[in-house]
Motif scaffolding. Structure first.
Motif, PDB file in Angstrom:
ATOM      1  N   PHE A 156      34.613   5.272  -3.283  1.00  0.00           N
ATOM      2  CA  PHE A 156      34.629   4.011  -4.003  1.00  0.00           C
ATOM      3  C   PHE A 156      33.260   3.753  -4.634  1.00  0.00           C
ATOM      4  O   PHE A 156      32.232   4.139  -4.089  1.00  0.00           O
ATOM      5  N   TYR A 210      31.145   0.319  -5.947  1.00  0.00           N
ATOM      6  CA  TYR A 210      31.090  -1.129  -5.995  1.00  0.00           C
ATOM      7  C   TYR A 210      29.856  -1.552  -6.779  1.00  0.00           C
ATOM      8  O   TYR A 210      28.821  -0.878  -6.750  1.00  0.00           O
ATOM      9  N   LEU A 244      26.847   0.643  -5.527  1.00  0.00           N
ATOM     10  CA  LEU A 244      27.033   1.215  -4.193  1.00  0.00           C
ATOM     11  C   LEU A 244      28.117   2.281  -4.215  1.00  0.00           C
ATOM     12  O   LEU A 244      29.232   2.029  -4.673  1.00  0.00           O
ATOM     13  N   ARG A 274      35.279   6.814   2.456  1.00  0.00           N
ATOM     14  CA  ARG A 274      36.088   6.571   3.640  1.00  0.00           C
ATOM     15  C   ARG A 274      36.273   7.898   4.367  1.00  0.00           C
ATOM     16  O   ARG A 274      36.996   8.773   3.890  1.00  0.00           O
ATOM     17  N   GLY A 319      39.425   3.392  12.121  1.00  0.00           N
ATOM     18  CA  GLY A 319      39.941   2.502  11.102  1.00  0.00           C
ATOM     19  C   GLY A 319      39.774   3.036   9.694  1.00  0.00           C
ATOM     20  O   GLY A 319      39.663   4.244   9.474  1.00  0.00           O
ATOM     21  N   THR A 320      39.760   2.119   8.758  1.00  0.00           N
ATOM     22  CA  THR A 320      39.713   2.462   7.333  1.00  0.00           C
ATOM     23  C   THR A 320      38.456   1.942   6.668  1.00  0.00           C
ATOM     24  O   THR A 320      38.403   1.777   5.460  1.00  0.00           O
ATOM     25  N   ALA A 321      37.423   1.674   7.462  1.00  0.00           N
ATOM     26  CA  ALA A 321      36.187   1.122   6.904  1.00  0.00           C
ATOM     27  C   ALA A 321      35.469   2.159   6.050  1.00  0.00           C
ATOM     28  O   ALA A 321      35.744   3.356   6.114  1.00  0.00           O
ATOM     29  N   LEU A 322      34.542   1.681   5.237  1.00  0.00           N
ATOM     30  CA  LEU A 322      33.786   2.527   4.338  1.00  0.00           C
ATOM     31  C   LEU A 322      32.376   2.764   4.860  1.00  0.00           C
ATOM     32  O   LEU A 322      31.788   1.902   5.506  1.00  0.00           O
ATOM     33  N   PHE A 341      28.759   3.244   3.376  1.00  0.00           N
ATOM     34  CA  PHE A 341      28.085   2.959   2.117  1.00  0.00           C
ATOM     35  C   PHE A 341      26.757   3.688   2.007  1.00  0.00           C
ATOM     36  O   PHE A 341      26.031   3.856   2.996  1.00  0.00           O
ATOM     37  N   GLY A 342      26.407   4.087   0.784  1.00  0.00           N
ATOM     38  CA  GLY A 342      25.056   4.512   0.498  1.00  0.00           C
ATOM     39  C   GLY A 342      24.158   3.288   0.389  1.00  0.00           C
ATOM     40  O   GLY A 342      24.621   2.144   0.486  1.00  0.00           O
ATOM     41  N   TYR A 365      37.376  -6.986   7.812  1.00  0.00           N
ATOM     42  CA  TYR A 365      36.171  -6.259   8.202  1.00  0.00           C
ATOM     43  C   TYR A 365      34.986  -7.223   8.225  1.00  0.00           C
ATOM     44  O   TYR A 365      34.877  -8.101   7.378  1.00  0.00           O
ATOM     45  N   TYR A 374      30.896  -6.654   7.899  1.00  0.00           N
ATOM     46  CA  TYR A 374      29.820  -5.711   7.611  1.00  0.00           C
ATOM     47  C   TYR A 374      28.482  -6.440   7.731  1.00  0.00           C
ATOM     48  O   TYR A 374      28.379  -7.625   7.436  1.00  0.00           O
ATOM     49  N   GLN A 415      36.357  -3.923  12.618  1.00  0.00           N
ATOM     50  CA  GLN A 415      37.550  -3.995  11.782  1.00  0.00           C
ATOM     51  C   GLN A 415      38.714  -4.508  12.621  1.00  0.00           C
ATOM     52  O   GLN A 415      38.946  -4.044  13.734  1.00  0.00           O
ATOM     53  N   VAL A 443      40.545  -2.669  15.544  1.00  0.00           N
ATOM     54  CA  VAL A 443      40.787  -1.264  15.197  1.00  0.00           C
ATOM     55  C   VAL A 443      39.554  -0.416  15.465  1.00  0.00           C
ATOM     56  O   VAL A 443      39.647   0.692  15.982  1.00  0.00           O
ATOM     57  N   GLN A 488      38.786  -2.986  -0.785  1.00  0.00           N
ATOM     58  CA  GLN A 488      38.325  -4.091   0.041  1.00  0.00           C
ATOM     59  C   GLN A 488      37.739  -5.170  -0.853  1.00  0.00           C
ATOM     60  O   GLN A 488      36.967  -4.895  -1.767  1.00  0.00           O
TER      61      GLN A 488
END
Lengths: 112, 116
Positions: free
Chosen positions: A33, A35, A87, A91, A97-100, A102-103, B33, B35, B48, B55, B105
């Motif tokens: 992704f 952003y 950014l 994933r 989970g499905t969190a990302l 990030f750089g 989520y 962060y 999450q 999760v 997201q």
């Protein structure tokens, strides 16, 4: 470990084209992704790549090469309002989970 | 459609105090989520939720951080006691069920916490 690298800062002029590169090493891959985040604001979604190739959306395009662990975001016809942090996020698959991940972000400054 | 709401927007506390942040996700978004974004860094996942279940909380410092989403909608994140290194922006994000479109997201405006 998980690592996402992108340049810290870039500068460009109005009307120009800029390419922001991102390389990643993650445990598995399930999408990349981009952003945009203006100072003091929330990140907003720009693009999503899960297969190799180029995705074009107006002035913004994003490219992915999974074999090289590489992506870039291409911004055309730059405008002053494009000054922001960009950014790159991946994933991974080795997580619950499905969190990302990030750089650190690339701060782009567009001048007139 | 209303976006992700967060409050407060700014908070200044002294170290060892406690603080709580609130998040209301986009209606219908099952996944939520939290962060943490330290200045000059990208966001880092704390926890999450899927509906009201956890999760992934593998990166949550559980000795001082806690979070809940009791009814599967709103969520609160608490820090007790706060440390100087907790100074950051706390971002809440939500995404709709499944991974259609990559599971984009949507982020709220964040809460900027300063610990002195």
């Amino acid at each position: 470990g998980q690592n996402i690298d992108q340049p810290t800062e870039m500068t460009a002029t109005e009307g120009a084209i800029v390419q922001i590169n991102c390389t990643y090493q993650t445990s598995g891959f399930n999408g990349l992704f981009w952003y945009q985040q203006h100072a003091g604001e929330a990140p907003t979604f720009l693009s999503y790549n899960v297969l190799d190739g180029l995705e074009e959306k107006g002035r913004f395009s994003s490219f992915l090469s999974r074999s090289k662990g590489y992506s870039y975001l291409l911004l055309k016809e730059l405008q002053m309002k494009d000054s922001a942090s960009y950014l790159c996020a991946v994933r991974p698959t080795n997580q619950a989970g499905t969190a990302l991940i990030f750089g650190k972000g690339t701060t782009l400054s567009v001048s007139s | 459609e209303a976006g992700v709401a967060q409050s407060p927007r700014y908070k200044i506390i002294e170290k060892r105090q406690s603080v709580a942040f609130w998040c209301n996700p986009i209606s219908g978004h099952a996944t939520l989520y939290w962060y943490q974004q330290i200045l000059g860094q990208g966001p880092k996942l704390l926890i999450q939720f899927q509906n009201n279940g956890v999760v992934d909380d593998s990166q949550l410092p559980k000795d001082r951080f806690s979070a809940e989403r009791l009814k599967g909608v709103d969520s609160t994140l608490k820090i007790q006691p706060a440390k100087l290194e907790d100074s950051a922006v706390y971002l809440c994000a939500s995404s709709p069920p499944g991974l259609a479109g990559g599971g984009e997201q949507y982020f709220g405006p964040g809460t900027r916490l300063t610990v002195t």
